[in-house]
Design a protein around this motif. Sequence first.
Motif, PDB file in Angstrom:
ATOM      1  N   PHE A   1       0.599  -1.159   0.084  1.00  0.00           N
ATOM      2  CA  PHE A   1      -0.144  -0.068  -0.019  1.00  0.00           C
ATOM      3  C   PHE A   1       0.769   1.265   0.186  1.00  0.00           C
ATOM      4  CE2 PHE A   1      -4.141  -1.773   2.486  1.00  0.00           C
ATOM      5  CZ  PHE A   1      -4.124  -3.031   1.318  1.00  0.00           C
ATOM      6  N   THR A   2       0.322   2.285  -0.700  1.00  0.00           N
ATOM      7  CA  THR A   2       1.304   3.519  -0.551  1.00  0.00           C
ATOM      8  C   THR A   2       0.173   4.491  -0.436  1.00  0.00           C
ATOM      9  OG1 THR A   2       2.815   2.879  -2.247  1.00  0.00           O
ATOM     10  CG2 THR A   2       2.717   5.042  -1.880  1.00  0.00           C
ATOM     11  N   ILE A   3       0.520   5.578   0.655  1.00  0.00           N
ATOM     12  CA  ILE A   3      -0.298   6.694   0.947  1.00  0.00           C
ATOM     13  C   ILE A   3       0.328   7.820   0.377  1.00  0.00           C
ATOM     14  CG2 ILE A   3       0.549   7.219   2.994  1.00  0.00           C
ATOM     15  CD1 ILE A   3      -1.961   7.926   4.377  1.00  0.00           C
ATOM     16  N   SER A   4      -0.740   8.706  -0.312  1.00  0.00           N
ATOM     17  CA  SER A   4       0.039  10.298  -0.915  1.00  0.00           C
ATOM     18  C   SER A   4      -1.033  10.886  -0.743  1.00  0.00           C
ATOM     19  CB  SER A   4       0.210   9.842  -2.269  1.00  0.00           C
ATOM     20  OG  SER A   4      -0.816   9.595  -3.140  1.00  0.00           O
ATOM     21  N   THR A   5      -0.589  12.173  -1.142  1.00  0.00           N
ATOM     22  CA  THR A   5      -1.598  13.397  -1.010  1.00  0.00           C
ATOM     23  C   THR A   5      -1.586  14.350  -2.255  1.00  0.00           C
ATOM     24  OG1 THR A   5       0.056  14.852   0.098  1.00  0.00           O
ATOM     25  CG2 THR A   5      -1.758  13.523   1.479  1.00  0.00           C
ATOM     26  N   ASP A   6      -2.539  15.018  -2.687  1.00  0.00           N
ATOM     27  CA  ASP A   6      -2.584  16.116  -3.693  1.00  0.00           C
ATOM     28  C   ASP A   6      -3.077  17.259  -2.926  1.00  0.00           C
ATOM     29  OD1 ASP A   6      -3.333  17.646  -5.691  1.00  0.00           O
ATOM     30  OD2 ASP A   6      -3.619  16.343  -7.098  1.00  0.00           O
ATOM     31  N   ASN A   7      -2.480  18.271  -2.774  1.00  0.00           N
ATOM     32  CA  ASN A   7      -2.751  19.191  -1.892  1.00  0.00           C
ATOM     33  C   ASN A   7      -3.549  20.204  -2.609  1.00  0.00           C
ATOM     34  OD1 ASN A   7      -1.441  18.393   0.499  1.00  0.00           O
ATOM     35  ND2 ASN A   7       0.610  19.156  -0.168  1.00  0.00           N
ATOM     36  N   ALA A   8      -3.289  20.381  -3.735  1.00  0.00           N
ATOM     37  CA  ALA A   8      -4.045  21.136  -4.458  1.00  0.00           C
ATOM     38  C   ALA A   8      -5.588  20.827  -4.656  1.00  0.00           C
ATOM     39  CB  ALA A   8      -3.511  21.177  -6.124  1.00  0.00           C
ATOM     40  N   LYS A   9      -5.616  19.480  -4.477  1.00  0.00           N
ATOM     41  CA  LYS A   9      -7.123  18.960  -4.604  1.00  0.00           C
ATOM     42  C   LYS A   9      -7.483  18.585  -3.300  1.00  0.00           C
ATOM     43  CE  LYS A   9      -6.697  17.045  -9.338  1.00  0.00           C
ATOM     44  NZ  LYS A   9      -6.672  15.529 -10.158  1.00  0.00           N
ATOM     45  N   ASN A  10      -6.853  18.727  -2.395  1.00  0.00           N
ATOM     46  CA  ASN A  10      -7.411  18.574  -0.712  1.00  0.00           C
ATOM     47  C   ASN A  10      -7.630  17.038  -0.659  1.00  0.00           C
ATOM     48  OD1 ASN A  10      -6.635  21.034   0.350  1.00  0.00           O
ATOM     49  ND2 ASN A  10      -8.718  21.649  -0.215  1.00  0.00           N
ATOM     50  N   THR A  11      -6.819  16.120  -1.435  1.00  0.00           N
ATOM     51  CA  THR A  11      -7.310  14.629  -1.313  1.00  0.00           C
ATOM     52  C   THR A  11      -6.266  13.838  -1.106  1.00  0.00           C
ATOM     53  OG1 THR A  11      -8.812  15.246  -3.324  1.00  0.00           O
ATOM     54  CG2 THR A  11      -7.961  13.045  -3.047  1.00  0.00           C
ATOM     55  N   VAL A  12      -6.414  12.910  -0.385  1.00  0.00           N
ATOM     56  CA  VAL A  12      -5.348  11.974   0.096  1.00  0.00           C
ATOM     57  C   VAL A  12      -5.866  10.459  -0.501  1.00  0.00           C
ATOM     58  CG1 VAL A  12      -6.492  11.354   2.407  1.00  0.00           C
ATOM     59  CG2 VAL A  12      -4.074  10.623   2.087  1.00  0.00           C
ATOM     60  N   TYR A  13      -4.839   9.638  -0.922  1.00  0.00           N
ATOM     61  CA  TYR A  13      -4.897   8.612  -1.557  1.00  0.00           C
ATOM     62  C   TYR A  13      -4.660   7.512  -0.834  1.00  0.00           C
ATOM     63  CZ  TYR A  13      -5.800  11.793  -5.508  1.00  0.00           C
ATOM     64  OH  TYR A  13      -6.396  12.607  -6.280  1.00  0.00           O
ATOM     65  N   LEU A  14      -4.916   6.057  -1.089  1.00  0.00           N
ATOM     66  CA  LEU A  14      -4.602   4.759  -0.620  1.00  0.00           C
ATOM     67  C   LEU A  14      -4.236   4.071  -1.690  1.00  0.00           C
ATOM     68  CD1 LEU A  14      -3.182   3.487   1.907  1.00  0.00           C
ATOM     69  CD2 LEU A  14      -5.382   2.207   1.919  1.00  0.00           C
ATOM     70  N   GLN A  15      -3.365   3.836  -2.469  1.00  0.00           N
ATOM     71  CA  GLN A  15      -2.927   2.936  -3.733  1.00  0.00           C
ATOM     72  C   GLN A  15      -2.729   1.582  -2.698  1.00  0.00           C
ATOM     73  OE1 GLN A  15      -3.056   3.243  -7.252  1.00  0.00           O
ATOM     74  NE2 GLN A  15      -3.035   0.935  -7.022  1.00  0.00           N
ATOM     75  N   MET A  16      -3.499   0.475  -3.216  1.00  0.00           N
ATOM     76  CA  MET A  16      -3.623  -0.631  -2.711  1.00  0.00           C
ATOM     77  C   MET A  16      -3.495  -1.627  -3.848  1.00  0.00           C
ATOM     78  SD  MET A  16      -6.674  -0.651  -0.070  1.00  0.00           S
ATOM     79  CE  MET A  16      -8.069  -0.658  -1.359  1.00  0.00           C
ATOM     80  N   ASN A  17      -2.079  -2.538  -3.766  1.00  0.00           N
ATOM     81  CA  ASN A  17      -1.764  -3.452  -4.752  1.00  0.00           C
ATOM     82  C   ASN A  17      -1.518  -4.738  -4.023  1.00  0.00           C
ATOM     83  OD1 ASN A  17      -1.206  -1.434  -6.635  1.00  0.00           O
ATOM     84  ND2 ASN A  17       0.764  -0.890  -6.037  1.00  0.00           N
ATOM     85  N   SER A  18      -1.536  -5.681  -4.835  1.00  0.00           N
ATOM     86  CA  SER A  18      -1.247  -7.180  -4.526  1.00  0.00           C
ATOM     87  C   SER A  18      -2.307  -7.488  -3.175  1.00  0.00           C
ATOM     88  CB  SER A  18       0.400  -7.401  -3.900  1.00  0.00           C
ATOM     89  OG  SER A  18       1.291  -7.154  -4.971  1.00  0.00           O
ATOM     90  N   LEU A  19      -3.644  -7.042  -3.386  1.00  0.00           N
ATOM     91  CA  LEU A  19      -4.518  -7.189  -2.396  1.00  0.00           C
ATOM     92  C   LEU A  19      -4.766  -8.738  -1.952  1.00  0.00           C
ATOM     93  CD1 LEU A  19      -6.944  -4.393  -3.703  1.00  0.00           C
ATOM     94  CD2 LEU A  19      -6.071  -4.710  -1.302  1.00  0.00           C
ATOM     95  N   LYS A  20      -5.182  -8.961  -0.800  1.00  0.00           N
ATOM     96  CA  LYS A  20      -5.382 -10.214  -0.325  1.00  0.00           C
ATOM     97  C   LYS A  20      -6.889 -10.121   0.214  1.00  0.00           C
ATOM     98  CE  LYS A  20      -0.468 -10.344   1.298  1.00  0.00           C
ATOM     99  NZ  LYS A  20       0.411 -10.774   2.370  1.00  0.00           N
ATOM    100  N   PRO A  21      -7.264 -11.623   0.482  1.00  0.00           N
ATOM    101  CA  PRO A  21      -8.730 -11.554   1.191  1.00  0.00           C
ATOM    102  C   PRO A  21      -8.649 -11.021   2.500  1.00  0.00           C
ATOM    103  CG  PRO A  21      -8.136 -13.625   0.048  1.00  0.00           C
ATOM    104  CD  PRO A  21      -6.692 -12.740  -0.081  1.00  0.00           C
ATOM    105  N   GLU A  22      -7.515 -11.061   3.166  1.00  0.00           N
ATOM    106  CA  GLU A  22      -7.488 -10.358   4.632  1.00  0.00           C
ATOM    107  C   GLU A  22      -7.584  -8.953   4.437  1.00  0.00           C
ATOM    108  OE1 GLU A  22      -5.345 -12.797   3.244  1.00  0.00           O
ATOM    109  OE2 GLU A  22      -3.401 -12.572   4.018  1.00  0.00           O
ATOM    110  N   ASP A  23      -7.613  -8.308   3.322  1.00  0.00           N
ATOM    111  CA  ASP A  23      -7.585  -6.931   3.252  1.00  0.00           C
ATOM    112  C   ASP A  23      -8.917  -6.344   3.344  1.00  0.00           C
ATOM    113  OD1 ASP A  23      -4.585  -6.857   1.210  1.00  0.00           O
ATOM    114  OD2 ASP A  23      -4.851  -6.291   3.249  1.00  0.00           O
ATOM    115  N   THR A  24      -9.671  -7.346   3.242  1.00  0.00           N
ATOM    116  CA  THR A  24     -11.401  -6.958   3.106  1.00  0.00           C
ATOM    117  C   THR A  24     -11.844  -6.261   4.539  1.00  0.00           C
ATOM    118  OG1 THR A  24     -11.971  -9.022   1.774  1.00  0.00           O
ATOM    119  CG2 THR A  24     -13.595  -8.031   3.005  1.00  0.00           C
TER     120      THR A  24
END
Length: 125
Positions: free
Chosen positions: A68-91
């Motif tokens: 997972f990677t957390i990032s922000t776009d301050n111009a958009k006042n938005t924070v993201y969570l990029q989730m890769n290689s997801l597992k059933p336990e991430d549900t």
Amino acid sequence: QVQLVESGGGLVQAGGSLRLSCAASGRTGSSYAMGWFRQAPGKDREFVARISGPGGATYYADSVKGRFTISTDNAKNTVYLQMNSLKPEDTAVYYCAAGRYRRSYYLAAHEYDYWGQGTQVTVSS
């Protein structure tokens, strides 16, 4: 007050990816840290990731580190969570949170002041 609205959840197969977004509005300048938490059925809400301070320092739970990677776009006042290689336990329901400045590591739910309504992430095996 800060209002947070999450989006981007859904159903994905194991090994897939999703990107969650959290749009902030209101007194966003008062937020020093932004975090993501999740809560699976029958379990406590747990810390996933956070980004804080003017330098954007990040920290991840061991269970998601490297995926997972957390990032922000301050111009958009938005924070993201990029989730890769997801597992059933991430549900879980994933929540975005914002915290005002305090002497804190921002790893616990009580260290945050504002919360979104949550978005469901389901990973099928």
